[in-house]
Design an enzyme around this catalytic site. Structure first.
Site, PDB file in Angstrom:
ATOM      1  N   GLU A 255       0.889  -1.173   0.000  1.00  0.00           N
ATOM      2  CA  GLU A 255       0.000   0.000   0.000  1.00  0.00           C
ATOM      3  C   GLU A 255       0.918   1.211   0.000  1.00  0.00           C
ATOM      4  O   GLU A 255       1.491   1.571   1.035  1.00  0.00           O
ATOM      5  CB  GLU A 255      -0.888  -0.002   1.253  1.00  0.00           C
ATOM      6  CG  GLU A 255      -1.824  -1.196   1.359  1.00  0.00           C
ATOM      7  CD  GLU A 255      -2.982  -1.150   0.373  1.00  0.00           C
ATOM      8  OE1 GLU A 255      -3.157  -0.122  -0.299  1.00  0.00           O
ATOM      9  OE2 GLU A 255      -3.691  -2.158   0.266  1.00  0.00           O
ATOM     10  N   CYS A 289      -2.469   8.770   2.523  1.00  0.00           N
ATOM     11  CA  CYS A 289      -2.131   8.333   1.161  1.00  0.00           C
ATOM     12  C   CYS A 289      -3.271   8.606   0.191  1.00  0.00           C
ATOM     13  O   CYS A 289      -3.040   8.696  -1.004  1.00  0.00           O
ATOM     14  CB  CYS A 289      -1.795   6.858   1.181  1.00  0.00           C
ATOM     15  SG  CYS A 289      -3.096   5.918   1.969  1.00  0.00           S
TER      16      CYS A 289
END
Ligand code: NAP
Length: 484
Positions: A255, A289
C-alpha cells in the site's frame, strides 16, 4: 501520558512471544504538537526481530489449527477491548502522532472495524469444486493460511495500518510480526496489550519496535520462515522492499503513495464538492495516502468553488490535537514541513498564486492550511505527493482534458470527482486509472470496501471480502482413480 486512564496501555517494550522485551538503548517518542518527549521505548534490533519471527513460526501450528469460530471469538474480544478503550487509545495516538482527538478516536473505530469485519470473514473462507476433464477424476480447491506474515507500517495511521493487516492475517490463520514506524510505536504496543487481554495466544501477534529500519527490514523481507510480507509506506521504500522479498520469493502486498485528483465538473453540487474536498484534503493535516493532491475545477465553476473552498479552509482551527475545538494538528516533523514549504515556494516561483496560507504555522511542526491557484499539472506540486495541508487548484475546460491530466502520474491509489450527469459519471469513473474512486464522496475508506492501488501505488487489497486473499494459498486437490 498521565492523561491516559488505563496506564497499563502505555508500554515501553517490544511485545514478542507474549512477553515484553527490554533492550539496551531507548527510542524517544515526541509529541509533534509540543516537541515534548512523551515516552522512551526500548530499541529492539535484528536479534529481537529474529526472536519474534521464531515465536510466530512456533505459534502458527496451533493458531492455524483452530477453527474459524475459535479465532473469530478471540478477535471479537480484541475488537470489543479496542472499542472499550477508544478514548485512551485515541489520546495515545494524538499524543504521538498529532491528529485531533476526534480524528484519532475515529481511527481507533476504523482500525477496530477490521477486527470485527475479518472475525466474521474468517468463517467464509470457501473452497471450490471444479468439473474435471474426465470421469475418473475430481478437482477440489481448498484455501489455507500462508504462514508467518511480516509487516512494516507508517506513522500516519499508527493503529489502523496495523489493524487492517493483522485482522486479515489472523482471521486467515496466519501469525504476525509487525515493525511500526519509529515515530509512533505507542499505539502499536497498546494494541498488543489489548491482544493479550483478549486471549490472542503468545506468538500470534508480535510488535518489534526499533529504529534500525533497514536492518529489521532485511530480516522481515528475507527470513526464510516468513511466507508473506506486507508494507504500507512510500513508493520508494516499497520498491526496495519488493526487491528484497525476491530473494525468498515471498508473497508481497504493498500500500504505497498516491497523487489523488479531485475533479469538480460544471454540473457538480458545489457545496457537496467543497465538503468533500475538505475531508479528503485536510484530514490528518493532509498526511494520508488517499489525500487529495490536485484539485481540478472546470472553468464555469472555478470562481464559485474557490470562494466557498477558501471560506471553509479559513474556518479550520489549527493547534494541539488534544485541545477542544482543534480541527487540524501539526505535521509529523519539521522536515515534513520543510518538504511542503519547498513545494509551495517552487510553485509560486513557477507562477502559482497564494490565496490562503503559504507559510510555516505557529510552531516548527505546523504549516498553515494553504490554497494555491493558477497551478499547472506540470509544476512539481502536481506530480509529487504533497503530504501536507496544501490544495493546488488547476483549471480545466473539458472531460477529455481533465482525464488526461488526472491520469498523468505514476500513482493510482484514490481519485475523486463531483458531477451529476450520469453518462459523465460512468465515463469518468471507468476512465480514471485508480484503484478507488469517490463519486460525489470524499471519504471512501471502510472495512467493507477493498482498499488498494494500481500502477506504482501498490498491489493487493486490504479490507472487504477480497482482503483475506493476500493471506491465503490456494491448494488444488486432484482425486483420481475413481472409476469402478
Ligand atoms: P516511509 O518512509 O516509506 O516509511 C514507512 C515505514 O517504512 C516506516 O516504518 C519506516 O521506518 C519504514 N522504512 C523506511 N525505510 C526503510 C527501509 N529501508 N527498510 C525497511 N523499512 C523502512 O513512508 P512514510 O513517509 O513514513 O509514510 C508516508 C507514505 O506512506 C506516503 O507515501 C503515503 O502515501 C504512504 N501510505 C500509503 C498508504 C496506503 O494504504 N496506500 C497508507 C498510509 C500511508 P521509520 O519509521 O523508522 O522511518
Amino acid at each position: 501520558m498521565q492523561q491516559i486512564k488505563d496506564q497499563q496501555l502505555v508500554k515501553n517494550f517490544s511485545y514478542i512471544n507474549g512477553s515484553w522485551h527490554s533492550s539496551a538503548s531507548n527510542i524517544e517518542v515526541t509529541n509533534p504538537a509540543t516537541g515534548e518527549i512523551i515516552a522512551k521505548v526500548s530499541n529492539a534490533g535484528i536479534e529481537e526481530t529474529q526472536l519474534a519471527v521464531q515465536a510466530a513460526k512456533n505459534a502458527f501450528k496451533a493458531w492455524s489449527a483452530k477453527s474459524a469460530n475459535e479465532r473469530a471469538k478471540l478477535m471479537r474480544n480484541w475488537f470489543d477491548l479496542m472499542m472499550a478503550h477508544q478514548d485512551d487509545l485515541g489520546r495515545i495516538l494524538t499524543l504521538e502522532q498529532g491528529k485531533p482527538l476526534a480524528e484519532a478516536k475515529g481511527e481507533i473505530a476504523y482500525g477496530a472495524a477490521f477486527l470485527e469485519w475479518f472475525s466474521e470473514e474468517a468463517k467464509r473462507v470457501y473452497g471450490d469444486t471444479i468439473p474435471a476433464p474426465s470421469q475418473d477424476k475430481r478437482i477440489v480447491v481448498i484455501k489455507q493460511p500462508i504462514g508467518v506474515v511480516a509487516a512494516i507500517t507508517p506513522w500516519n495511521f499508527p493503529n489502523a495500518m496495523i489493524a487492517r493487516k493483522a485482522a486479515a492475517a489472523l482471521a486467515a490463520g496466519c501469525t504476525f510480526v509487525v515493525r511500526p514506524a519509529t515515530q509512533t510505536p505507542l499505539s502499536a504496543l497498546a494494541m498488543a496489550e489489548l491482544a493479550e487481554r483478549a486471549g490472542i495466544p503468545a506468538g500470534v501477534f508480535n510488535v518489534v519496535v526499533g529504529d534500525d529500519a533497514r536492518g529489521i527490514g532485511e530480516v522481515l523481507t528475507q527470513h526464510p520462515d516468513i511466507a508473506k510480507f506486507t508494507f504500507t509506506g512510500s513508493t520508494a521504500v516499497g520498491k526496495s522492499l519488493i526487491s528484497q522479498c525476491a530473494t525468498t520469493v515471498k508473497k508481497v502486498s504493498m500500500e504505497l503513495g498516491g497523487n489523488a485528483p479531485f475533479i469538480v465538473f460544471d454540473d457538480a453540487d458545489i457545496d457537496a464538492a467543497v465538503a468533500g474536498a475538505m475531508v479528503s484534503k485536510y484530514r490528518n493535516a493532509g498526511q494520508t495516502c488517499v489525500c487529495t493532491n490536485r484539485i481540478f475545477v472546470q472553468s464555469g465553476v472555478l470562481a464559485k468553488f474557490t470562494e466557498k473552498f477558501v471560506t471553509a479552509v479559513k474556518a479550520l482551527q489549527v493547534g494541539n490535537g488534544v485541545d477542544e475545538g482543534v480541527t487540524i494538528g501539526p505535521m509529523i516533523s519539521a522536515s515534513a514541513v520543510a518538504d511542503v514549504a519547498k513545494l509551495v515556494d517552487d510553485s509560486i516561483a513557477a507562477g502559482a498564486k497564494v490565496v490562503l496560507g503559504g507559510k510555516q504555522g505557529q510552531g516548527e511542526n505546523f504549516y498553515q492550511p494553504t490554497i494555491l491557484t493558477d497551478v499547472t499539472n506540470t509544476m512539481p506540486i502536481a506530480f509529487n505527493e504533497i503530504f501536507g495541508p496544501v490544495s493546488p487548484i488547476i483549471a480545466f475546460d473539458n472531460e477529455d482534458e481533465v482525464l488526461a491530466m488526472a491520469n498523468a502520474t505514476e500513482f493510482g491509489l484514490a481519485a475523486y470527482f463531483y458531477a451529476r450527469d450520469i453518462g459523465r459519471i460512468w465515463r469518468v469513473a471507468e476512465g480514471l486509472e485508480y484503484g478507488m474512486v469517490g463519486i460525489n464522496e470524499g471519504l471512501i475508506s471502510n472495512a467493507a470496501a477493498p482498499f488498494g492501488g494500481v500502477k506504482q501505488s501498490g498491489n493487493g487489497r486490504e479490507g472487504s471480502k477480497y482482503g483475506l486473499d493476500d493471506y491465503l494459498e490456494i491448494k488444488y486437490l486432484c482425486m483420481g482413480g475413481l472409476d469402478k
